[in-house]
Write an enzyme that holds these catalytic residues in place. Structure first.
Site, PDB file in Angstrom:
ATOM      1  N   PRO A  84      -8.945  41.385 -37.257  1.00 52.12           N
ATOM      2  CG  PRO A  84      -9.003  40.933 -39.547  1.00 52.12           C
ATOM      3  CD  PRO A  84      -9.466  41.936 -38.520  1.00 52.12           C
ATOM      4  CB  CYS A  85      -5.868  38.781 -33.751  1.00 52.93           C
ATOM      5  SG  CYS A  85      -6.496  37.095 -33.848  1.00 52.93           S
TER       6      CYS A  85
END
Length: 318
Positions: A84-85
């Site tokens: 997840p960014c």
């Protein structure tokens, strides 16, 4: 030769489709790759439904990666993951490593340590490089180096590989120290300002102009679109330019996805999927909102295909 692979934070399976290959996009066939995706994981139930639908031969485990015993994850040659960014995004609040999601890469570290793949590849946003003056990328590199991997990373733009979208992503590749060989990133195939024999960036119009015809458009899956009004000045509220690649499709802007370049509406989920280089037979479950989010979270399959070819060449040469 076939190589076994597992996919972490798999989402709808953009990374996976690129590594699998065997799909058509804009009259180009992206041939099969020798990767057997034996196991995939994501925490989002609706993304997992999409993953299971499109990859029926892959074992999909829908659960928090932190709750999964490492003993239940197969040993493989390759590990891929787009952890997840949003916490590193230039468009977000940039909580980075201080946020719980920003530390999820450590679960990828744990999987790599336990399964000892020959090579792994991770994808993240451009903001990873600048968070706290480079602290995030240095910390991530250090943690992977501690478990016996040589790390290379590079900022790449999906538009440079035939994706009709300006989407810059950091690609982190780790090779086991005992292999003693460097990974070579794939060569650029498309250019903003091409010279003789070079291919130009693919524009949004080239990608979706056939869908301007509603009769053709609504025969395809995921043809619904957001009815939200235009709010000028806010993210996700721009009118796309026909002769340019689209701006980045963002998961958090599913309700405010950009406007069509010539029609009086926002882009549909199918058009967003095209812009991300998904083929038309790839189905996103369940709602239009879910489809937008899954498309925005995905790695562009055509971009992933080029990465997969580079990894194939690396492994074939061992």
């Amino acid at each position: 030769m076939k190589y076994k692979m597992i996919s972490l934070f798999a989402g709808a399976g953009g990374f996976d489709l690129g590594f699998k290959g065997g799909f058509n996009f804009l009259d180009t066939f992206y041939e099969n790759n020798p990767f057997d995706i034996v196991w995939a994981n994501d925490i989002n139930e609706r993304a997992c439904k999409t993953l299971k639908y499109n990859f029926p031969h892959t074992e999909v485990v829908c659960a928090d990666i932190k709750s999964i015993s490492l003993d239940n994850i197969p040993t493989v040659d390759v590990v891929v993951g787009g952890f997840p960014c949003q916490d590193f995004s230039l468009a977000g609040k940039r909580k980075g490593l201080n946020a719980q999601r920003g530390q999820l890469y450590l679960n990828m570290v744990n999987v790599v340590r336990a399964k000892k793949p020959k090579i792994f590849i991770a994808e993240n946003v451009k903001g990873l490089l600048t968070w706290e003056k480079g602290l995030a990328i240095r910390t991530i590199i250090d943690d992977f180096e501690k478990i016996g991997y040589k790390i290379q990373y590079k900022l790449l733009n999906s538009a440079d590989y035939g994706v009709p979208q300006l989407r810059e992503r950091v690609i982190i590749v780790g090779v086991k120290n005992d292999i003693g060989k460097n990974f070579i990133f794939p060569n650029q195939t498309h250019y903003e300002y091409p010279i003789t024999s070079q291919k130009a960036w693919v524009s949004i119009k080239e990608a979706i102009q056939d869908l301007e015809n509603d009769d053709a458009h609504f025969l395809l899956p995921n043809s619904g679109y957001s009815k939200a009004k235009l709010y000028p000045g806010k993210q996700g509220n721009t009118t796309t330019k026909a002769d340019k690649p689209a701006p980045t499709m963002r998961a958090e802007h599913h309700g405010n996805i950009e406007f069509h370049y010539c029609l009086p509406r926002r882009l549909s989920a199918r058009e967003a999927a095209r812009i991300q280089s998904f083929p038309d037979d790839f189905v996103f479950l369940q709602s239009t909102t879910d489809a937008y989010r899954q498309v925005g979270n995905a790695v562009a399959p055509v971009f992933a295909w080029h990465l997969a070819r580079a990894i194939k060449e690396f492994l074939d040469d061992l």
